[in-house]
Design an enzyme around this catalytic site. Structure first.
Site, PDB file in Angstrom:
ATOM      1  N   SER A 149       3.388 -57.308  49.410  1.00 46.55           N
ATOM      2  CA  SER A 149       2.378 -56.251  49.357  1.00 46.55           C
ATOM      3  C   SER A 149       2.222 -55.584  50.709  1.00 46.55           C
ATOM      4  O   SER A 149       2.405 -56.218  51.759  1.00 46.55           O
ATOM      5  CB  SER A 149       1.038 -56.870  48.941  1.00 46.55           C
ATOM      6  OG  SER A 149      -0.023 -55.993  49.216  1.00 46.55           O
ATOM      7  N   TYR A 174      -5.741 -62.506  49.695  1.00 47.15           N
ATOM      8  CA  TYR A 174      -4.623 -61.929  48.929  1.00 47.15           C
ATOM      9  C   TYR A 174      -3.442 -61.642  49.861  1.00 47.15           C
ATOM     10  O   TYR A 174      -2.303 -62.036  49.591  1.00 47.15           O
ATOM     11  CB  TYR A 174      -5.074 -60.645  48.226  1.00 47.15           C
ATOM     12  CG  TYR A 174      -3.942 -59.880  47.595  1.00 47.15           C
ATOM     13  CD1 TYR A 174      -3.250 -60.406  46.512  1.00 47.15           C
ATOM     14  CD2 TYR A 174      -3.555 -58.629  48.078  1.00 47.15           C
ATOM     15  CE1 TYR A 174      -2.190 -59.711  45.931  1.00 47.15           C
ATOM     16  CE2 TYR A 174      -2.510 -57.931  47.503  1.00 47.15           C
ATOM     17  CZ  TYR A 174      -1.824 -58.473  46.432  1.00 47.15           C
ATOM     18  OH  TYR A 174      -0.777 -57.787  45.860  1.00 47.15           O
TER      19      TYR A 174
END
Length: 361
Positions: A149, A174
């Site tokens: 990501s 995350y």
């Protein structure tokens, strides 16, 4: 780089009812038949499950068109090691694309357990299964491709973000799990010679996307006459990347695995790579909202006289968010001859039209 032909191969795709996963399944069926795809998804209710079910129904329609291809869907969890081992045992995938993960920056603050389960334990299970796919001299997995990501860049000041940059300061759990996936993949590539490629996705959007993403959430709120909050007082920039561009990038990367070769010490040099996939054209959030509102009116989701100004509120930054994301995609262009090109207006137009049909607005 090792060139891989996808036709007649078995591909295991996790998160196959997800936004990117389902679109990848469709693209492979349309362009790489005959192909055998095994999809896994736990169908959790992090967001509206009916959207996941709609995506699966689109795949079913597509499968019937390409009857020489096979598609099996398995409902199950990445964190279930016995299940993952059984899938590798039963189907012996040639290529693995790990898109299954608990997504979302803000949700990782309120529900960290889900991230450790899916993103850490789940990915470990995939790596172990890839490692054991070579047992007994078997050919095993030719290429592991996995989703990382843009959030790994944290609050890096240097833009555009390059995969050469140091990414040791995540600002959300995350992001930390995604960075750890890259580190785990590197270790397994080094130890077991598993060709692996990580892809850092930049703000993916499009039809049948995730309702927790800004463009989707804004649309839901505007339709209900609620106020939308624009963070960092509108001074956020995002490298919005249309889902078809992401999928095209993934498909190309699947076909080019990092080459296995030994170093001077006779030991394997890890066949490992990481790329950015983004539009490399960050858009200001206020401009983005402007284009979204115009396309929602055009698609007749909202009336022509809708008063957008009275439904906008500029607020401070959220914990875990970053002010700008901006991808340097030169490595992807160099190695795969690909650069995302869908304009924000074209992408949001597709979304607005899907939204009108799906919700029967």
């Amino acid at each position: 780089m090792q060139s891989i032909e996808l036709k007649n191969k078995t591909v295991f795709i996790t998160g196959s009812a997800g936004f990117i996963g389902s679109n990848l399944v469709l693209e492979l069926l349309r362009t790489q038949s005959p192909i055998h795809i095994v999809g896994l998804d736990n169908m959790n209710d992090y967001y509206d499950v009916s959207i996941k079910e709609w995506r699966l129904s689109e795949i079913e329609k597509c499968v019937s068109e390409y009857d020489e291809s096979k598609y099996q869907f398995i409902k199950g969890d990445l964190a279930d090691k016995a299940l993952i081992d059984q899938i590798f045992n039963d189907y012996k995938p040639d290529i693995v694309v790990n898109l299954g993960a608990q997504a979302g920056v803000r949700y990782s603050i309120s529900n960290p357990d889900a991230y450790i389960q899916s993103n850490m334990i789940g990915f470990y299970n995939i790596l172990e299964a890839c490692r054991h796919s070579y047992d007994g001299g078997a050919k095993g997995v030719e290429h592991l491709v996995y989703a990382s990501s843009s959030s790994v860049y944290g609050t890096n000041k240097k833009v555009p973000y390059s995969t050469e940059d140091k990414v040791d300061n995540p600002v959300s759990l995350y992001a930390a799990t995604k960075k750890s996936n890259e580190l785990m993949a590197h270790a397994y590539s080094k130890l077991y010679n598993i060709p692996s490629t990580g892809l850092r996705f930049f703000t993916v959007y499009g039809p049948a996307g995730r309702p927790d993403m800004a463009y989707f959430g804004f649309t839901n709120k505007l339709l209900k006459g609620e106020t939308i909050q624009i963070f960092n007082y509108g001074n956020c920039k995002r490298d919005f990347t249309y889902v078809d561009d992401i999928v095209e990038g993934v498909k190309r990367v699947m076909q080019g695995a990092p080459e296995r070769k030994n170093g001077e010490d006779g030991l394997p040099i890890p066949p490992y790579a990481v790329y950015n996939i983004g539009n490399s054209n960050p858009e200001n959030l206020l401009d983005f909202v402007q284009i979204l509102s115009e396309e929602l009116v055009r698609a007749k989701v909202l009336p022509e006289d809708y008063d957008f100004e009275s439904h906008k509120e500029l607020v401070a930054m959220q914990p875990g968010d970053v002010p700008v994301t901006y991808a340097d995609t030169s490595a992807l262009e160099r190695d795969f001859g690909f650069k995302p090109s869908t304009s924000l207006r074209d992408g949001l137009r597709q979304f607005a039209e899907w939204y009108r049909e799906f919700y029967r607005v």
